[in-house]
Design an enzyme around this catalytic site. Structure first.
Site, short mmCIF file in Angstrom:
data_model
loop_
_atom_site.label_atom_id
_atom_site.label_comp_id
_atom_site.label_asym_id
_atom_site.label_seq_id
_atom_site.Cartn_x
_atom_site.Cartn_y
_atom_site.Cartn_z
N TYR A 76 0.84 -1.21 0.00
CA TYR A 76 0.00 0.00 0.00
C TYR A 76 0.87 1.25 0.00
CZ TYR A 76 -3.79 3.20 0.87
OH TYR A 76 -4.70 4.22 0.74
N PHE A 128 -7.46 21.59 -24.19
CA PHE A 128 -7.82 20.18 -24.30
C PHE A 128 -9.05 19.97 -23.43
CE2 PHE A 128 -7.97 15.72 -23.26
CZ PHE A 128 -8.09 15.23 -24.55
N THR A 129 -9.90 19.04 -23.86
CA THR A 129 -11.23 18.88 -23.24
C THR A 129 -11.16 18.75 -21.71
OG1 THR A 129 -11.06 16.51 -23.70
CG2 THR A 129 -12.25 17.84 -25.31
N ASP A 219 1.67 20.39 -20.20
CA ASP A 219 0.92 19.18 -20.50
C ASP A 219 1.81 18.35 -21.42
OD1 ASP A 219 -0.60 17.13 -21.47
OD2 ASP A 219 -2.44 18.31 -21.67
N LYS A 262 -0.24 7.88 -23.37
CA LYS A 262 0.14 8.21 -24.76
C LYS A 262 1.63 7.92 -24.94
CE LYS A 262 -3.83 10.67 -24.28
NZ LYS A 262 -4.62 10.63 -23.03
N ARG A 386 -13.51 15.59 -33.54
CA ARG A 386 -12.85 16.65 -32.79
C ARG A 386 -13.34 17.96 -33.39
NH1 ARG A 386 -12.28 15.17 -28.03
NH2 ARG A 386 -10.47 14.00 -27.41
N PHE A 452 -19.00 14.74 -25.69
CA PHE A 452 -18.64 13.90 -26.83
C PHE A 452 -18.54 12.42 -26.47
CE2 PHE A 452 -14.22 13.39 -25.51
CZ PHE A 452 -14.04 14.48 -24.68
N1 F0G Z 1 -3.97 16.21 -22.14
C1 F0G Z 1 -3.95 15.85 -23.43
C2 F0G Z 1 -3.23 16.66 -24.43
C3 F0G Z 1 -4.65 14.69 -23.82
O1 F0G Z 1 -4.63 14.33 -25.10
C4 F0G Z 1 -5.34 13.94 -22.85
C5 F0G Z 1 -6.11 12.76 -23.22
C6 F0G Z 1 -5.32 14.37 -21.52
C7 F0G Z 1 -4.61 15.50 -21.21
C8 F0G Z 1 -6.05 13.64 -20.44
O2 F0G Z 1 -5.44 12.46 -20.13
O3 F0G Z 1 -7.08 10.69 -20.81
O4 F0G Z 1 -5.14 10.19 -19.33
O5 F0G Z 1 -7.04 11.49 -18.48
N2 F0G Z 1 -6.42 12.49 -24.40
C9 F0G Z 1 -7.09 11.32 -24.87
C10 F0G Z 1 -7.29 11.45 -26.35
C11 F0G Z 1 -8.34 10.98 -24.15
O6 F0G Z 1 -7.94 10.56 -26.91
O7 F0G Z 1 -6.80 12.38 -26.96
P1 F0G Z 1 -6.23 11.14 -19.66
#
Ligand code: F0G
Length: 461
Positions: A76, A128-129, A219, A262, A386, A452
């Site tokens: 843990y 980013f979303t 990021d 990624k 997108r 989305f």
């Molecule tokens: N920042 C960027 C630039 C991303 O592309 C993503 C995720 C995140 C943050 C968030 O990270 O998914 O690990 O919580 N992108 C994915 C995509 C979902 O399909 O582009 P996460």
């Protein structure tokens, strides 16, 4: 490797295990996408032939990573894999303090809560979303400071991820440095089409923010891909390794959030990093509320081990050259077919311009959502919208109307072959040839956050 010898980008690995795929008929796919509300996120993965929904968590791990997973220390607290991960982040990225999280958005949540106060502005090189939503939920407002070229799918600017320094300066003058806790800098900007920021521009952002005492939060989800483009395109970096360039990028920033799903070649995981003790202290306290103890942050020991190894593999020149080479192969093939794609070709996928592809559809008829559904029906290739659906609504409820209306063909790392790339391009061509007959969609269900992922649509008659 000698630079003047031109050779193909072939993969620096071979396969020793394969996963069999289900083949479907057009009729089965029509039914599947209708049942999924014309949203590729709602398809069953079983019904997909080539899955280009995302490059997130979809990479093939190496035998070294799988072997590393067997050495998971599932204590843990104080797992040895945490210390291996911490060391890898310090060695390859140079950040001092790290907090593992279950994935990128876990890190964004904690970082936003620690740094943002109500009424703050967060300038960033495109949104980013999940990143923007966490900034907003913490009471901040995102301000786009990317160069205008980034919003133009036809511009061939080599560094479309660059910050417009004048936009940033104007924002600082307007709101004052006190209301800007940090500038959010993404490497290889996802929403712009996987486009890099140059080292020169990053240094300029550093100089300006330093003058005003403002942090840069990085990021770094796709930092290795960005470093590769710097090596290929920026003067003075031709002879530097991707590993050196990655390290230099990080050195101009004060902290980071990372979705390790990624570039870092794992199926799950992320982290927050900072060079400031105070920020670390507070984040380390918050992580126990939202993720787990600060030495696992929602991950198993084995996940942290796979990440530590993945980070090292991700900054290898041979790896990244093949990675981006495969995407360039696909993009060039699509361009030869006359399909409108965002240029230059990005680092993690091909972004098709749905406005140009389906000019007869208005943005309210969801051209990119429509196109993603049509590609799936044609071949079982799953892509992602997108555009306006991803952009969502402003805190006041109005729709964002993004300039870019794109379909992303995202390529998982080390997963598909060149013949798969051919099938993908041919499918895009099939749909392109029938494009005039394609009708748009209407949204019939809209979730409140990140719509989305779960929105549902019906075909317009
Ligand atoms: N920042 C960027 C630039 C991303 O592309 C993503 C995720 C995140 C943050 C968030 O990270 O998914 O690990 O919580 N992108 C994915 C995509 C979902 O399909 O582009 P996460």
């Amino acid at each position: 490797m000698k630079k003047h010898i031109k050779s193909s980008w072939a993969e620096p690995y071979r396969m020793k295990m394969v996963e069999l795929l289900k083949m479907t008929t057009r009729k089965q796919r029509q039914k599947a996408i209708r049942e999924a509300g014309y949203n590729t996120f709602l398809l069953k993965s079983e019904d997909v032939y080539i899955d280009l929904l995302t490059d997130s968590g979809t990479s093939a791990m190496s035998d070294r990573q799988w072997a590393g997973m067997m050495t998971g220390d599932e204590a843990y607290a104080g797992s040895r894999n945490f210390f291996r991960l911490e060391k890898a982040i310090q060695k390859f990225y140079g950040y001092k303090y790290i907090i593992p999280t279950h994935q990128g958005r876990g890190a964004e949540n904690i970082l936003s809560k620690v740094l943002i106060k109500k009424g703050d502005m967060i300038p960033g090189n495109m949104y980013f979303t999940t990143t923007r939503l966490h900034q907003e939920l913490a009471g901040g407002t995102f301000a786009d400071i990317i160069i205008d070229e980034a919003h133009d799918p036809l511009s061939e600017h080599p560094f479309k991820g660059n910050v417009d320094i004048q936009k940033l300066e104007a924002l600082i003058n307007k709101y004052g440095a006190n209301r800007i806790p940090y500038v959010s800098i993404a490497t290889n900007v996802n929403m712009a089409g996987g486009q890099p920021i140059s080292m020169k521009n990053l240094k300029e952002v550093r100089a300006l923010t330093k003058k005003h005492g403002i942090r840069i939060i990085h990021d770094m989800t796709r930092v290795a891909e960005n470093a590769y483009f710097i090596q290929q395109r920026e003067k003075g970096y031709e002879k530097k390794s991707v590993r050196e360039i990655v390290f230099e990028i990080c050195s101009y920033t004060d902290g980071a959030t990372m979705s390790a799903k990624k570039d870092a070649l794992v199926n799950i995981g992320g982290f927050m990093a900072t060079n400031e003790w105070d920020v670390f202290e507070e984040a380390r306290n918050l992580v126990v509320v939202y993720e787990g103890l600060h030495t696992y942050g929602g991950l198993a020991g084995r996940d942290m081990e796979a990440m530590a190894i993945g980070i090292e593999e991700s900054v290898s020149d041979n790896h990244i050259r093949a990675r981006v080479g495969q995407i360039e192969y696909l993009g060039n093939k699509m361009m030869d077919f006359g399909i409108p794609v965002v240029k230059p070709i990005g680092g993690h996928g091909i972004f098709v311009d749905a406005r140009q592809f389906l000019p007869h559809l208005s943005q309210d008829e969801f051209p990119a959502q429509t196109l993603a559904a049509e590609i799936y029906i044609d071949s079982g290739v799953r892509t992602m919208e997108r555009g306006i659906v991803s952009a969502g609504r402003k805190p006041n409820g109005d729709n964002y109307y993004p300039k870019l209306e794109l379909v992303r063909f995202t390529i998982p790392r080390r997963v598909y072959t060149q013949a798969h790339m051919d099938v993908i391009a041919e499918s895009a061509l099939n749909v392109f040839e029938e494009r005039k007959k394609i009708k748009g969609l209407k949204m019939v269900y809209e979730p409140k956050y990140l719509r989305f992922f779960q929105a549902r649509f019906e075909k317009l008659k």
